[in-house]
Scaffold this motif. Structure first.
Motif, PDB file in Angstrom:
ATOM      1  N   ALA A 136       0.850  -1.188   0.000  1.00  0.00           N
ATOM      2  CA  ALA A 136       0.000   0.000   0.000  1.00  0.00           C
ATOM      3  C   ALA A 136       0.884   1.236   0.000  1.00  0.00           C
ATOM      4  O   ALA A 136       1.701   1.417   0.910  1.00  0.00           O
ATOM      5  CB  ALA A 136      -0.915   0.004   1.223  1.00  0.00           C
ATOM      6  N   LEU A 137       0.746   2.067  -1.026  1.00  0.00           N
ATOM      7  CA  LEU A 137       1.424   3.357  -1.052  1.00  0.00           C
ATOM      8  C   LEU A 137       0.625   4.329  -0.208  1.00  0.00           C
ATOM      9  O   LEU A 137      -0.579   4.509  -0.421  1.00  0.00           O
ATOM     10  CB  LEU A 137       1.521   3.886  -2.479  1.00  0.00           C
ATOM     11  CG  LEU A 137       2.114   5.295  -2.600  1.00  0.00           C
ATOM     12  CD1 LEU A 137       3.616   5.266  -2.389  1.00  0.00           C
ATOM     13  CD2 LEU A 137       1.762   5.937  -3.947  1.00  0.00           C
ATOM     14  N   LEU A 138       1.275   4.967   0.761  1.00  0.00           N
ATOM     15  CA  LEU A 138       0.606   5.946   1.611  1.00  0.00           C
ATOM     16  C   LEU A 138       1.147   7.334   1.304  1.00  0.00           C
ATOM     17  O   LEU A 138       2.365   7.559   1.302  1.00  0.00           O
ATOM     18  CB  LEU A 138       0.829   5.632   3.093  1.00  0.00           C
ATOM     19  CG  LEU A 138      -0.027   4.520   3.689  1.00  0.00           C
ATOM     20  CD1 LEU A 138       0.520   3.156   3.313  1.00  0.00           C
ATOM     21  CD2 LEU A 138      -0.112   4.639   5.198  1.00  0.00           C
ATOM     22  N   GLY A 173      -1.199   0.531  -9.459  1.00  0.00           N
ATOM     23  CA  GLY A 173      -0.221  -0.422  -9.959  1.00  0.00           C
ATOM     24  C   GLY A 173      -0.549  -1.821  -9.469  1.00  0.00           C
ATOM     25  O   GLY A 173      -1.662  -2.314  -9.617  1.00  0.00           O
ATOM     26  N   ARG A 174       0.442  -2.456  -8.843  1.00  0.00           N
ATOM     27  CA  ARG A 174       0.254  -3.811  -8.321  1.00  0.00           C
ATOM     28  C   ARG A 174      -0.242  -3.811  -6.873  1.00  0.00           C
ATOM     29  O   ARG A 174      -0.346  -4.878  -6.257  1.00  0.00           O
ATOM     30  CB  ARG A 174       1.576  -4.579  -8.413  1.00  0.00           C
ATOM     31  CG  ARG A 174       2.021  -4.832  -9.842  1.00  0.00           C
ATOM     32  CD  ARG A 174       3.423  -5.386  -9.902  1.00  0.00           C
ATOM     33  NE  ARG A 174       4.414  -4.387  -9.487  1.00  0.00           N
ATOM     34  CZ  ARG A 174       5.721  -4.631  -9.425  1.00  0.00           C
ATOM     35  NH1 ARG A 174       6.178  -5.836  -9.734  1.00  0.00           N
ATOM     36  NH2 ARG A 174       6.556  -3.692  -9.049  1.00  0.00           N
ATOM     37  N   GLY A 175      -0.556  -2.619  -6.336  1.00  0.00           N
ATOM     38  CA  GLY A 175      -1.021  -2.525  -4.956  1.00  0.00           C
ATOM     39  C   GLY A 175      -2.170  -1.554  -4.830  1.00  0.00           C
ATOM     40  O   GLY A 175      -3.053  -1.495  -5.689  1.00  0.00           O
ATOM     41  N   GLN A 176      -2.135  -0.771  -3.752  1.00  0.00           N
ATOM     42  CA  GLN A 176      -3.169   0.220  -3.492  1.00  0.00           C
ATOM     43  C   GLN A 176      -2.549   1.553  -3.102  1.00  0.00           C
ATOM     44  O   GLN A 176      -1.399   1.611  -2.655  1.00  0.00           O
ATOM     45  CB  GLN A 176      -4.095  -0.253  -2.355  1.00  0.00           C
ATOM     46  CG  GLN A 176      -4.954  -1.452  -2.689  1.00  0.00           C
ATOM     47  CD  GLN A 176      -5.838  -1.841  -1.513  1.00  0.00           C
ATOM     48  OE1 GLN A 176      -5.366  -2.140  -0.433  1.00  0.00           O
ATOM     49  NE2 GLN A 176      -7.144  -1.806  -1.720  1.00  0.00           N
ATOM     50  N   HIS A 177      -3.325   2.612  -3.277  1.00  0.00           N
ATOM     51  CA  HIS A 177      -2.913   3.949  -2.862  1.00  0.00           C
ATOM     52  C   HIS A 177      -3.843   4.383  -1.741  1.00  0.00           C
ATOM     53  O   HIS A 177      -5.054   4.467  -1.927  1.00  0.00           O
ATOM     54  CB  HIS A 177      -3.010   4.923  -4.040  1.00  0.00           C
ATOM     55  CG  HIS A 177      -2.592   6.315  -3.701  1.00  0.00           C
ATOM     56  ND1 HIS A 177      -2.737   7.376  -4.589  1.00  0.00           N
ATOM     57  CD2 HIS A 177      -2.040   6.863  -2.577  1.00  0.00           C
ATOM     58  CE1 HIS A 177      -2.285   8.481  -4.029  1.00  0.00           C
ATOM     59  NE2 HIS A 177      -1.868   8.194  -2.805  1.00  0.00           N
ATOM     60  N   LEU A 178      -3.269   4.669  -0.567  1.00  0.00           N
ATOM     61  CA  LEU A 178      -4.053   5.077   0.592  1.00  0.00           C
ATOM     62  C   LEU A 178      -3.725   6.520   0.966  1.00  0.00           C
ATOM     63  O   LEU A 178      -2.562   6.923   0.961  1.00  0.00           O
ATOM     64  CB  LEU A 178      -3.761   4.177   1.798  1.00  0.00           C
ATOM     65  CG  LEU A 178      -4.601   2.904   1.973  1.00  0.00           C
ATOM     66  CD1 LEU A 178      -4.453   1.991   0.774  1.00  0.00           C
ATOM     67  CD2 LEU A 178      -4.211   2.192   3.256  1.00  0.00           C
ATOM     68  N   ARG A 179      -4.778   7.270   1.281  1.00  0.00           N
ATOM     69  CA  ARG A 179      -4.639   8.623   1.813  1.00  0.00           C
ATOM     70  C   ARG A 179      -5.360   8.652   3.172  1.00  0.00           C
ATOM     71  O   ARG A 179      -6.485   9.134   3.267  1.00  0.00           O
ATOM     72  CB  ARG A 179      -5.255   9.648   0.864  1.00  0.00           C
ATOM     73  CG  ARG A 179      -4.638   9.698  -0.540  1.00  0.00           C
ATOM     74  CD  ARG A 179      -5.338  10.744  -1.380  1.00  0.00           C
ATOM     75  NE  ARG A 179      -4.789  10.888  -2.712  1.00  0.00           N
ATOM     76  CZ  ARG A 179      -5.230  10.259  -3.797  1.00  0.00           C
ATOM     77  NH1 ARG A 179      -6.248   9.380  -3.686  1.00  0.00           N
ATOM     78  NH2 ARG A 179      -4.686  10.467  -4.985  1.00  0.00           N
ATOM     79  N   PRO A 180      -4.730   8.162   4.222  1.00  0.00           N
ATOM     80  CA  PRO A 180      -5.433   8.009   5.503  1.00  0.00           C
ATOM     81  C   PRO A 180      -5.639   9.297   6.284  1.00  0.00           C
ATOM     82  O   PRO A 180      -6.337   9.294   7.293  1.00  0.00           O
ATOM     83  CB  PRO A 180      -4.514   7.053   6.279  1.00  0.00           C
ATOM     84  CG  PRO A 180      -3.153   7.339   5.730  1.00  0.00           C
ATOM     85  CD  PRO A 180      -3.363   7.623   4.275  1.00  0.00           C
TER      86      PRO A 180
END
Length: 205
Positions: A136-138, A173-180
């Motif tokens: 997960a990209l944060l 991409g191959r994961g997720q993008h999180l903006r917590p």
């Protein structure tokens, strides 16, 4: 019905950023997710607060429950100080014990494309290619960024039906993008960072 749980609004005078992030990540990620956290790290106050809080959150957990944490810094070479910023990011991550990858992205904007837009596209292209399966990209986008996004859309002539706020979670991409941090005000992040005694990069551009 499945989906993210309602957000509790943090209070400025009592913001416990690691605890806040723990609650948001538990809500946004699948139960038992251990794919790893990747912080888009510029060295500024926002991304530094996110990185430090995640490291504190991780350190507070037993070793068997710790999610892998690493950071990525993209050096666009647009500012004469960008190389020194990259070095500062390396020093910060070394002190935190967080692995850091530095990517250099040299820009050649097409005619009619702003440098800012080209830099953003290059940054996200590098980040997207760097995220591993299940990670997960944060990013440290906060409430002020969210409001600015909507305001810019209004200024560009988007109608009410055309407005689109930044999502808290999206495929990337191959994961997720999180903006917590989208419901946290920037002043709250700054207050937390100052209380922690953090020193960050000031982008004078």
């Amino acid at each position: 019905m499945s989906g993210p749980k309602p957000r509790a609004e943090p209070r400025a005078e009592s913001l416990d950023l690691p605890a806040w992030l723990a609650a948001r990540l538990d809500s946004l990620l699948p139960a038992g997710s251990r794919g790893g956290w990747v912080v888009a790290f510029s060295g500024g106050a926002d991304s530094l607060s996110l990185l430090v809080a995640l490291q504190q959150l991780r350190a507070a957990r037993p070793p068997s429950a710790r999610v892998p944490l690493r950071a990525i810094h993209v050096d666009h070479g647009l500012n004469p100080r960008s190389a020194s910023w990259a070095r500062e990011c390396r020093r910060t991550c070394r002190a935190l014990g967080v692995p850091l990858t530095v990517h250099r992205a040299r820009l050649a904007p097409e005619r009619g494309v702003s440098v800012e837009s080209a830099a953003r596209d290059a940054r996200y292209a590098r980040l997207r290619a760097s995220v591993r399966p299940g990670e997960a990209l944060l990013t440290a986008h906060h409430l002020d960024d969210q409001l600015e996004t909507i305001l810019l859309q209004l200024l560009r002539g988007a109608g009410v039906n055309g407005l689109a706020a930044m999502p808290e979670v999206a495929s990337f991409g191959r994961g997720q993008h999180l903006r917590p941090l989208l419901s946290v005000e920037r002043r709250q992040l700054l207050e937390w960072a100052r209380a922690q005694g953090l020193r960050w990069i000031e982008d004078d551009s």
